[in-house]
Design a protein around this motif. Structure first.
Motif, mmCIF file in Angstrom:
data_model
loop_
_atom_site.group_PDB
_atom_site.id
_atom_site.type_symbol
_atom_site.label_atom_id
_atom_site.label_comp_id
_atom_site.label_asym_id
_atom_site.label_seq_id
_atom_site.Cartn_x
_atom_site.Cartn_y
_atom_site.Cartn_z
ATOM 1 N N ASP A 228 -1.300 68.384 19.748
ATOM 2 C CA ASP A 228 -0.714 69.688 20.020
ATOM 3 C C ASP A 228 0.196 70.094 18.862
ATOM 4 O O ASP A 228 0.256 69.412 17.827
ATOM 5 C CB ASP A 228 0.042 69.683 21.361
ATOM 6 N N ARG A 229 0.930 71.174 19.033
ATOM 7 C CA ARG A 229 1.774 71.693 17.950
ATOM 8 C C ARG A 229 2.921 70.744 17.604
ATOM 9 O O ARG A 229 3.543 70.877 16.549
ATOM 10 C CB ARG A 229 2.333 73.068 18.320
ATOM 11 N N HIS A 230 3.204 69.801 18.503
ATOM 12 C CA HIS A 230 4.272 68.828 18.255
ATOM 13 C C HIS A 230 3.721 67.518 17.699
ATOM 14 O O HIS A 230 4.433 66.524 17.650
ATOM 15 C CB HIS A 230 5.030 68.559 19.553
ATOM 16 N N HIS A 231 2.460 67.526 17.312
ATOM 17 C CA HIS A 231 1.785 66.360 16.722
ATOM 18 C C HIS A 231 1.675 65.204 17.722
ATOM 19 O O HIS A 231 1.648 64.035 17.340
ATOM 20 C CB HIS A 231 2.496 65.902 15.449
ATOM 21 N N THR A 263 -7.304 70.756 16.872
ATOM 22 C CA THR A 263 -5.868 70.551 16.670
ATOM 23 C C THR A 263 -5.252 71.757 15.971
ATOM 24 O O THR A 263 -4.175 72.232 16.351
ATOM 25 C CB THR A 263 -5.622 69.271 15.846
ATOM 26 N N ARG A 264 -5.923 72.267 14.946
ATOM 27 C CA ARG A 264 -5.405 73.447 14.246
ATOM 28 C C ARG A 264 -5.372 74.655 15.170
ATOM 29 O O ARG A 264 -4.431 75.460 15.146
ATOM 30 C CB ARG A 264 -6.262 73.740 13.008
ATOM 31 N N ALA A 267 -2.412 74.604 17.457
ATOM 32 C CA ALA A 267 -1.145 74.939 16.798
ATOM 33 C C ALA A 267 -0.914 76.438 16.716
ATOM 34 O O ALA A 267 0.222 76.898 16.605
ATOM 35 C CB ALA A 267 -1.101 74.323 15.402
ATOM 36 N N THR A 268 -1.992 77.219 16.790
ATOM 37 C CA THR A 268 -1.853 78.668 16.678
ATOM 38 C C THR A 268 -1.765 79.359 18.034
ATOM 39 O O THR A 268 -1.575 80.572 18.095
ATOM 40 C CB THR A 268 -3.052 79.262 15.910
#
Length: 275
Positions: A228-231, A263-264, A267-268
């Motif tokens: 996710d956006r938090h890796h 994953t990318r 993040a968006t």
């Protein structure tokens, strides 16, 4: 590790409490979920008698709770008077962030991978000490596999399970490694000492490969993590193919690349999309 019965796509018996009387002070909600957990791929329709027996509840209690669930649409009555899971549960489950939300973002990428491989493409998340299959795309002529959407997968004996365990919090890993597991097959039920280096390898390589027999054929899975956006690893993407049909490892680059693409995309997404 406990059996994942009642809706896991396997032939294991559902979890049962001992005795035929509900535990003293057991909340109605707990008993309701015990009833719902009685249904599975092999038991989609159950009589009241079967519900009471499988849930270890008195028949009068099972009837009362089943009627309440039916009034809310969680259960439905068939023409014969038996019970089955209602569409209301599907409606509620469809908004689960780690299920439908993740699936909605990942699905276009899963479709691309499915078209490229013409095999089984799976999306799996971790729930406690097991994996849950939230989506699977399968070619019409693909070899049959054990797990269905909504079913539970062992973390130590599937490729996506190994990925989810390898990138799980340290305490989750330690609890899993300390838990008792059957040891009839050392490969499918490895010891903690043999599993630790395997998990380290998955973390290093950022993918897992695992083969296991499924009915009369061996199947090999290749899996990679989705972040996710938090890796934080929130899911695993995998392709499953017959071990002898082709070299399953040829799918590693594609699985890793598509997992990174998802994953990318994660993040968006708006912050609330998966909350």
């Amino acid at each position: 590790m406990k059996g994942s019965g009642g809706g896991n796509g396997t032939n294991e018996e559902p979890f049962r409490l001992r005795g035929h009387r509900p535990a003293h002070g057991e909340p109605v909600l707990d008993r309701a979920f015990r009833l719902l957990a009685c249904f599975g791929p092999e038991t989609p329709v159950l009589s009241l008698t079967a519900l009471a027996a499988r849930s270890d509840l008195p028949k009068a209690t099972a009837l009362r709770i089943a009627r309440q669930l039916a009034e809310q649409g969680a259960l439905e009555r068939t023409a014969s008077g038996h019970y089955t899971i209602g569409l209301r549960l599907l409606e509620i489950a469809s908004v689960a962030p780690r299920g439908h939300g993740l699936r909605a973002i990942a699905l276009p990428y899963l479709q691309d991978l499915w078209h490229a491989t013409r095999q089984h493409v799976q999306l799996v998340v971790r729930e406690g000490m097991e994996g849950i299959l939230v989506e699977r795309l399968s070619a019409r002529d693909a070899q049959r596999v054990m797990y269905r959407v909504g079913g539970r997968l062992p973390l130590h004996a599937t490729a996506p399970g190994l990925v989810l365990l390898a990138f799980a919090p340290t305490q989750v890993q330690e609890d899993f490694l300390d838990a008792d597991r059957p040891t009839d097959d050392a490969r499918l039920n490895p010891t903690a000492d043999s599993l630790r280096p395997r998990l380290a390898t998955v973390r290093r390589d950022r993918y897992a490969v695992f083969s296991r027999p499924q009915w009369d054929v061996s199947m090999t899975g290749v899996a990679a993590p989705i972040l996710d956006r938090h890796h934080t690893t929130i899911a695993a993407l995998s392709v499953i193919t017959p071990s002898e049909q082709s070299r399953p490892t040829v799918h590693i680059p594609a699985v890793v690349a598509v997992a990174r693409a998802i994953t990318r995309a994660m993040a968006t997404e708006p912050v609330g999309a998966l909350l």
